[in-house]
Design a protein around this motif. Structure first.
Motif, PDB file in Angstrom:
ATOM      1  N   ILE A 166      -6.189  -5.952   3.023  1.00  0.00           N
ATOM      2  CA  ILE A 166      -6.732  -4.950   1.705  1.00  0.00           C
ATOM      3  C   ILE A 166      -7.130  -3.314   1.677  1.00  0.00           C
ATOM      4  O   ILE A 166      -6.564  -2.419   1.727  1.00  0.00           O
ATOM      5  N   ARG A 167      -8.721  -3.559   2.393  1.00  0.00           N
ATOM      6  CA  ARG A 167      -9.679  -3.009   2.717  1.00  0.00           C
ATOM      7  C   ARG A 167      -8.588  -1.455   3.747  1.00  0.00           C
ATOM      8  O   ARG A 167      -9.647  -0.059   3.694  1.00  0.00           O
ATOM      9  N   LEU A 196      -7.745  -0.761 -11.101  1.00  0.00           N
ATOM     10  CA  LEU A 196      -8.193  -1.503 -10.173  1.00  0.00           C
ATOM     11  C   LEU A 196      -8.469  -2.696 -11.096  1.00  0.00           C
ATOM     12  O   LEU A 196      -8.621  -3.832 -10.720  1.00  0.00           O
ATOM     13  N   LEU A 216      -6.737   4.965  -0.931  1.00  0.00           N
ATOM     14  CA  LEU A 216      -6.483   4.279  -2.771  1.00  0.00           C
ATOM     15  C   LEU A 216      -7.633   3.433  -2.393  1.00  0.00           C
ATOM     16  O   LEU A 216      -8.670   3.331  -1.655  1.00  0.00           O
ATOM     17  N   TYR A 217      -8.028   3.367  -3.442  1.00  0.00           N
ATOM     18  CA  TYR A 217      -8.559   1.801  -3.988  1.00  0.00           C
ATOM     19  C   TYR A 217      -8.279   0.633  -4.119  1.00  0.00           C
ATOM     20  O   TYR A 217      -6.919   0.469  -4.180  1.00  0.00           O
ATOM     21  N   GLY A 218      -8.951  -0.584  -3.282  1.00  0.00           N
ATOM     22  CA  GLY A 218      -8.702  -1.538  -3.185  1.00  0.00           C
ATOM     23  C   GLY A 218      -9.793  -2.571  -2.726  1.00  0.00           C
ATOM     24  O   GLY A 218     -10.816  -2.699  -2.552  1.00  0.00           O
ATOM     25  N   ALA A 234      -6.251   0.522   2.421  1.00  0.00           N
ATOM     26  CA  ALA A 234      -6.597   0.863   1.319  1.00  0.00           C
ATOM     27  C   ALA A 234      -7.897   2.449   2.218  1.00  0.00           C
ATOM     28  O   ALA A 234      -7.325   3.734   1.767  1.00  0.00           O
ATOM     29  N   ALA A 276       1.048  -0.729   0.357  1.00  0.00           N
ATOM     30  CA  ALA A 276       0.004   0.281   0.300  1.00  0.00           C
ATOM     31  C   ALA A 276       0.582   1.646  -0.472  1.00  0.00           C
ATOM     32  O   ALA A 276       0.776   2.390  -0.516  1.00  0.00           O
ATOM     33  N   TRP A 328      -5.874  -6.584  -4.725  1.00  0.00           N
ATOM     34  CA  TRP A 328      -4.739  -5.523  -5.067  1.00  0.00           C
ATOM     35  C   TRP A 328      -4.937  -3.775  -4.687  1.00  0.00           C
ATOM     36  O   TRP A 328      -6.439  -3.816  -4.140  1.00  0.00           O
ATOM     37  N   LEU A 329      -4.144  -3.104  -4.894  1.00  0.00           N
ATOM     38  CA  LEU A 329      -4.569  -2.030  -4.075  1.00  0.00           C
ATOM     39  C   LEU A 329      -3.964  -0.915  -5.410  1.00  0.00           C
ATOM     40  O   LEU A 329      -2.817  -0.866  -6.512  1.00  0.00           O
TER      41      LEU A 329
END
Length: 500
Positions: free
Chosen positions: A256-257, A300, A265-267, A260, A236, A292-293
């Motif tokens: 991930i969340r 994404l 970020l987007y994840g 993010a 990240a 993924w991020l």
């Protein structure tokens, strides 16, 4: 001192050198005295800007001193009898030169710094973020839809010819060189992406904070001196800093969340089993998922086109907001989620969440049993080589017997069915994490349980979840999560573009 324009005001030189001596001695009291009191005093460096004397003092008290150096040049620009700018060139004992710029003001109590900026030579490799870096570490195999993209690979994925470090030096020392790439890594390479490097993870991916006991805390450039979020923290931070465009990670219970959300970020956490976990070090196989991020929703989705299997699409995108879930977040985060839900016409729906704590307890029991089943034989004689927080989780995991695990699996099965029933064909809007990134050094125990109550829903039911970046009224990053039925990963990725 070298001066320009007006003469140097009386007492400034003495104050400057008093500050320098205190800095080298880590004399926090003197440093606090020489910085102007009040909420407008500034101190900045590569990690971010501190605003207000209290923030600056707290930073000094926790950092444990500064690298030794000597002053090699000083220049003063006198503004008037009571204000002057001092620029000093420094030479570090470890090598390299830096620079310090200070704005001094004369007060009734003597000269004080009202604003300062410090620069120092950066490391060749920031080992808080990276274990290995190349130019690239592994070139693309492809051409393909990810041409020109670079990947930070979480250190639980196999990279051919390299070892998996799992965030622990003892594990790394004994690890073999991997004979093949993890399937997800291979697919990214075949699609035209190159591997920038292997990014840090928290030990064995069993944490959500983003602080590795051995290698430190990767920086959070969107919220300086706050946690990066874990356990995909290195991936990240690499993406947030622009050192890679894709952060490949895993999400067992929010890894991930949470980063993010903390870093804006987007994840995505994918449907359990949708993206291959071949040659990925497991934590809890019943819940581990590839994720993924990225810094934008379009990329994404493009990564999803590479890593996700083809399947039928469901364009339905009715949004549902559940106050009982949003209410688990702190007010400033809940306000962002509520505003997003209202803006996009989400229906408010009441869910019975009385069993949620019991569901989470069952999840944690199964997770612990599986972690010990896969890693316990190695961990048991090496507990002293594991950081205290993760060690405590393994010690608890060792006490979970088969009967307890079996009973917990029954609860998880019922929880999964109920959560899937509640979600149905809608998209649920909820917080990605219940708070903004905590300050480094803050107690994280209560925050971890609150986070798992939210992130555990996707883990329990094996659902896909996409995190979208938001920002609180105070300007800190947070995240809005979109949760959908199993297999609707591509629908969520498309929706993420439509809603941002």
């Amino acid at each position: 001192m070298t001066t320009r324009q007006r003469p140097v005001p009386d007492g400034l030189v003495e104050a400057f050198w008093e500050y320098e001596r205190a800095l080298m001695a880590d004399d926090v009291a003197t440093l606090d005295r020489l910085f102007a009191p009040g909420p407008t005093t500034l101190r900045g460096d590569a990690d971010g800007l501190l605003v207000g004397h209290d923030q600056i003092s707290a930073f000094r008290s926790s950092r444990g001193g500064t690298p030794q150096r000597r002053i090699v040049q000083t220049h003063v620009q006198t503004v008037d009898d009571d204000h002057a700018l001092v620029v000093a060139v420094t030479e570090l004992a470890r090598g390299g030169r830096g620079q310090q710029t200070q704005l001094w003001v004369r007060t009734a109590d003597g000269w004080r710094v009202t604003a300062a900026h410090v620069s120092a030579p950066g490391p060749a490799l920031d080992t808080r973020i990276w274990r290995l870096v190349g130019d690239p570490l592994v070139p693309a195999i492809g051409p393909g839809p990810l041409d020109g993209e670079t990947v930070a690979v979480k250190d639980v994925y196999a990279v051919r010819g390299e070892r998996i470090g799992a965030g622990n030096p003892a594990w790394l020392a004994e690890a073999r060189e991997e004979p093949v790439h993890a399937r997800a890594v291979e697919l990214l390479l075949e699609a035209g992406a190159s591997l920038r490097g292997i990014a840090r993870t928290e030990e064995f991916a069993w944490s959500l904070a983003g602080v590795n006991a051995h290698y430190g805390a990767p920086p959070n450039p969107r919220a300086p001196r706050r946690a990066a979020g874990g356990s995909s923290s290195g991936s990240a931070s690499a993406v947030s800093l622009g050192q890679a465009s894709i952060g490949l990670g895993t999400d067992t219970a929010g890894s991930i969340r949470v980063p993010a959300a903390y870093q804006g970020l987007y994840g995505i956490r994918t449907t359990h089993g949708a993206a291959s976990t071949y040659a990925v070090l497991p934590l809890a196989r019943s819940f581990d998922a590839v994720g993924w991020l990225t810094r934008d929703a379009g990329l994404l989705r493009r990564v999803g086109e590479v890593l996700l299997p083809p399947g039928p699409r469901n364009p339905a995108s009715d949004l549902v907001s559940v106050p009982g879930l949003t209410g688990l977040a702190e007010p400033e985060v809940a306000a962002v989620v509520d505003a997003f839900a209202a803006e996009h016409g989400a229906m408010r729906e009441s869910w019975d969440l009385t069993e949620l704590p019991a569901w989470l307890a069952a999840f944690q029991t199964v997770q612990a049993w599986e972690a010990w089943h896969d890693l316990g034989a190695w961990v048991a004689p090496r507990l002293d080589e594991i950081g205290p927080e993760v060690r405590a989780r393994f010690e608890a995991a060792a006490l979970v017997d088969d009967e307890q695990a079996a009973a917990a699996r029954q609860v998880v099965g019922r929880a999964s069915a109920r959560i899937r029933e509640l979600v149905g064909e809608r998209v649920v809007v909820l917080p990605s994490a219940p708070s903004v990134a905590p300050l480094l050094g803050a107690d994280r125990s209560a925050g971890r349980q609150a986070t798992l109550l939210l992130t555990g829903l996707a883990a329990l039911a094996g659902l896909p979840a996409v995190g979208l970046p938001g920002r609180t009224r105070s300007g800190l990053p947070t995240g809005v999560c979109l949760l959908a039925a199993p297999g609707r990963d591509r629908d969520l990725l498309e929706l993420a573009i439509d809603l941002t």
